[in-house]
Write a protein that holds these residues in place. Structure first.
Motif, mmCIF file in Angstrom:
data_model
loop_
_atom_site.group_PDB
_atom_site.id
_atom_site.type_symbol
_atom_site.label_atom_id
_atom_site.label_comp_id
_atom_site.label_asym_id
_atom_site.label_seq_id
_atom_site.Cartn_x
_atom_site.Cartn_y
_atom_site.Cartn_z
ATOM 1 N N ALA A 31 5.609 -4.678 -1.226
ATOM 2 C CA ALA A 31 6.642 -4.398 -0.229
ATOM 3 C C ALA A 31 6.129 -4.840 1.137
ATOM 4 N N GLY A 32 6.943 -5.585 1.855
ATOM 5 C CA GLY A 32 6.551 -6.060 3.178
ATOM 6 C C GLY A 32 5.953 -7.454 3.192
ATOM 7 N N ASP A 33 5.590 -7.975 2.009
ATOM 8 C CA ASP A 33 5.086 -9.347 1.964
ATOM 9 C C ASP A 33 6.188 -10.309 2.398
ATOM 10 N N GLU A 85 13.204 -8.446 -0.614
ATOM 11 C CA GLU A 85 13.137 -7.114 -0.029
ATOM 12 C C GLU A 85 13.010 -6.098 -1.155
ATOM 13 N N GLU A 125 12.986 -2.116 -1.997
ATOM 14 C CA GLU A 125 13.318 -0.794 -1.473
ATOM 15 C C GLU A 125 13.048 0.234 -2.565
#
Length: 166
Positions: free
Chosen positions: A86-88, A11, A13
């Motif tokens: 991010a989001g993979d 994750e 952020e």
């Protein structure tokens, strides 16, 4: 021999992407064909050695613990490491051709990782503490983090080396 993939997910952020430098060594755990295990092997894609009794090369040759005449070998078949955005979800970082051993785990270290904020600022002082990273983006005035890092070793979708997938 089947090919194995080292995969990771995490994750991000306050970070847009995470990169692993192409020269970074990989730390793995392995089980040899004789059943013995080794918990701290390092593979360096820049290091190539000839495999005894073969025309091929490998990035790592290692004698199995507990004896064994023939060394086990690992060759990194993939070129470079991908960027993780991010989001993979699960992403393959390396494809390995293993002979005489099976990779059982990929151990992540802070060595070689850099990140980029959504604003394009590079973060190159990443150090994982208890498997996580926390920082601060002064430009955006917000916290950054890399959390929930997981790795796995899976059979490659590419199949077996030398065989074409139908």
């Amino acid at each position: 021999m089947p090919l194995l993939e080292l995969q990771m997910k995490c994750e991000l952020e306050g970070l847009a992407k995470l990169d692993l430098d192409d020269g970074t060594r990989l730390n793995i755990k392995a089980r040899f064909s004789n059943g013995e295990t080794h918990d701290n092997l390092w593979i360096d894609r820049k290091e190539e050695v000839e495999v005894p009794g073969s025309k091929g090369t490998a990035n790592l040759l290692v004698k199995p613990p507990g004896g064994g005449k023939k060394p086990a070998s690992i060759k990194i078949e993939s070129k470079g490491y991908p960027e993780y955005k991010a989001g993979d979800g699960w992403k393959t970082f390396a494809v390995l051709d293993c002979r005489g051993l099976e990779v059982t785990d990929w151990v992540i270290h802070h060595e070689g990782f850099t990140a980029e904020t959504p604003g394009g600022q590079t973060v190159d002082d990443i150090e994982f503490e208890d498997g996580e990273y926390y920082g601060y983006d002064e430009k955006a005035e917000s916290e950054t983090s890399i959390k929930s890092i997981e790795t796995r070793v899976v059979l490659s979708k590419a199949g077996k080396k030398g065989k074409k997938k139908k």
